[in-house]
Design a protein around this motif. Structure first.
Motif, short mmCIF file in Angstrom:
data_model
loop_
_atom_site.label_atom_id
_atom_site.label_comp_id
_atom_site.label_asym_id
_atom_site.label_seq_id
_atom_site.Cartn_x
_atom_site.Cartn_y
_atom_site.Cartn_z
N VAL A 75 -11.18 -0.48 -16.86
CA VAL A 75 -10.88 -1.38 -17.98
C VAL A 75 -11.37 -0.78 -19.29
O VAL A 75 -10.68 -0.84 -20.32
CB VAL A 75 -11.51 -2.77 -17.73
N LEU A 76 -12.56 -0.19 -19.28
CA LEU A 76 -13.08 0.48 -20.48
C LEU A 76 -12.16 1.62 -20.90
O LEU A 76 -11.86 1.78 -22.09
CB LEU A 76 -14.49 0.99 -20.22
N GLU A 77 -11.71 2.41 -19.95
CA GLU A 77 -10.83 3.53 -20.26
C GLU A 77 -9.52 3.06 -20.88
O GLU A 77 -9.06 3.62 -21.89
CB GLU A 77 -10.54 4.31 -18.97
N LEU A 78 -8.91 2.03 -20.30
CA LEU A 78 -7.66 1.50 -20.85
C LEU A 78 -7.88 0.94 -22.25
O LEU A 78 -7.02 1.10 -23.14
CB LEU A 78 -7.12 0.40 -19.93
N ASN A 106 -17.78 -2.56 -32.48
CA ASN A 106 -18.91 -3.35 -31.97
C ASN A 106 -18.60 -3.92 -30.58
O ASN A 106 -19.44 -3.88 -29.67
CB ASN A 106 -19.25 -4.49 -32.93
N GLN A 107 -17.39 -4.44 -30.42
CA GLN A 107 -17.00 -5.01 -29.14
C GLN A 107 -16.94 -3.94 -28.04
O GLN A 107 -17.42 -4.14 -26.92
CB GLN A 107 -15.64 -5.71 -29.27
N GLU A 129 -21.70 -0.48 -22.90
CA GLU A 129 -23.08 -0.70 -22.44
C GLU A 129 -23.08 -1.45 -21.11
O GLU A 129 -23.79 -1.07 -20.16
CB GLU A 129 -23.84 -1.50 -23.49
N ARG A 130 -22.29 -2.51 -21.01
CA ARG A 130 -22.23 -3.30 -19.78
C ARG A 130 -21.63 -2.48 -18.64
O ARG A 130 -22.05 -2.60 -17.48
CB ARG A 130 -21.40 -4.57 -20.00
N THR A 131 -20.64 -1.64 -18.94
CA THR A 131 -20.00 -0.84 -17.90
C THR A 131 -20.98 0.15 -17.29
O THR A 131 -21.06 0.29 -16.06
CB THR A 131 -18.79 -0.08 -18.49
N ALA A 187 -19.14 -8.33 -15.32
CA ALA A 187 -17.70 -8.36 -15.07
C ALA A 187 -16.94 -9.23 -16.07
O ALA A 187 -15.92 -8.81 -16.63
CB ALA A 187 -17.43 -8.82 -13.65
N ALA A 188 -17.42 -10.45 -16.28
CA ALA A 188 -16.70 -11.37 -17.16
C ALA A 188 -16.69 -10.87 -18.60
O ALA A 188 -15.67 -10.98 -19.29
CB ALA A 188 -17.33 -12.76 -17.08
N VAL A 189 -17.82 -10.32 -19.06
CA VAL A 189 -17.90 -9.81 -20.43
C VAL A 189 -16.92 -8.66 -20.63
O VAL A 189 -16.19 -8.59 -21.62
CB VAL A 189 -19.34 -9.36 -20.75
#
Length: 337
Positions: free
Chosen positions: A200-203, A226-227, A233-235, A269-271
């Motif tokens: 998801v981060l990559e996409l 920022n987002q 960070e969460r990933t 996951a939700a974030v």
């Protein structure tokens, strides 16, 4: 793990677990061809010792494979089957052919009938490893009835058997491995969540660097940056927690490490899913765009095998029972020695 081995698994997933195949299976298509490809690869027994026709790898060795299964959103219980086969082998039982889901919670007996509520991968699994009261049993899914009770494209299913099937495999109580099925299921889902989060981060990064608004890529706007920084960070925190859940010299996860891994990955996951959709805007929820294939898995796997609240409570309860520990010594000695 040897990069050659990891690369082989990634090539296999890229070939047999494409977005088109995922959509086909989510739409009700059969997963037989995909599963046969995994069976033929020989990777399903890598946690078994060499004398049992396995590869003798440890849980830490196969962690990259588990991550890849999440990154490709493999729509069958690949990770669960690897762990279930190792668990059964430790109990002195040779696993039957086919995929195995792990029902860590929600299995009940009503008279002769058995019910397993919302089993992760229950829609596509051949077997379910479950604990029914004091008895551990491997149940054939084909002998029961599946009820699809989740949302669009879900691979969960609630399962019901009118009576215990004659071909169910019973596990003797004195042969059980130390790790229970709840923690085993938690350890299996933590790397799946971390892998899906990385995709998801990559996409999201790719989209932010391609989509233009007001004459420049949206990734150059501070609000978007920022987002995405929070998302990154969460990933990576989820990846580290998942790796902790898969530490150990043998095949068997540790209870507390599995609890920490699942709790942290579920919390992230939700974030990650929310930010991915926020950056993508409306295109992110369309059927044709791949993002939703992974964000739906994030939300589904977050709830599977216990949420972050459940596992945080288990960790806290264990700490409070250790009167000789401070929080720091508990972390250093019991969770991450």
């Amino acid at each position: 793990m040897d990069n050659l081995f990891t690369d082989s698994v990634e090539r296999l997933f890229a070939e047999i677990a494409t977005p088109e195949v995922i959509r086909l299976i989510e739409g009700g298509g059969r997963a037989d061809a995909l599963w046969q490809g995994l069976e033929d690869s020989g990777f399903l027994d890598v946690l078994l010792p060499e004398e049992s026709e396995g590869a003798g790898l440890s849980l830490a060795d196969v962690f990259p494979l588990f991550l890849l299964a999440g990154r490709y959103a493999v729509p069958v219980p690949f990770v669960q089957t690897l762990l279930a086969r190792a668990w059964l082998h430790a109990a002195g039982i040779k696993a039957p052919p086919g995929s195995i889901a792990i029902a860590g919670f929600g299995v009940r007996q009503h008279g002769d009938a058995l019910e397993a509520g919302t089993v992760a991968f229950g829609r596509v699994a051949d077997w379910v490893l479950a604990q029914v009261e004091a008895q551990h049993v491997l149940l054939p899914v084909a002998a029961g009835r599946r009820e699809l009770d989740s949302g669009h494209g879900s691979l969960n299913a609630s399962l019901r058997w009118a009576a215990q099937p004659t071909d169910a495999v019973l596990i003797a109580a004195d042969a059980l491995p130390r790790i229970g099925l709840a923690a085993l299921a938690a350890a299996s889902h933590a790397p799946l969540l971390a892998g899906a989060a990385s995709r998801v981060l990559e996409l999201t990064l790719d989209y932010a660097n391609q989509r233009t608004q007001f004459g420049k890529n949206i990734g150059r706007f501070q609000a978007i940056q920022n987002q995405i920084s929070i998302m990154a960070e969460r990933t990576w925190a989820a990846r580290m927690a998942a790796q902790l859940a898969c530490q150990g010299s043998g095949w068997e996860p540790g209870y507390l490490r599995a609890a920490v891994g699942k709790s942290r990955c579920s919390e992230a996951a939700a974030v990650i899913a929310d930010i991915g959709h926020a950056v993508h805007g409306a295109i992110g929820i369309t059927e044709e765009y791949d993002l939703q294939l992974y964000t739906r898995r994030l939300r589904e796997w977050r709830l599977a095998a216990g949420t972050e609240t459940y596992w945080a409570r288990q960790i806290g309860t264990h700490l409070l029972q250790q009167s000789n520990h401070t929080a720091l010594s508990f972390i250093c000695e019991d969770i991450s020695p």
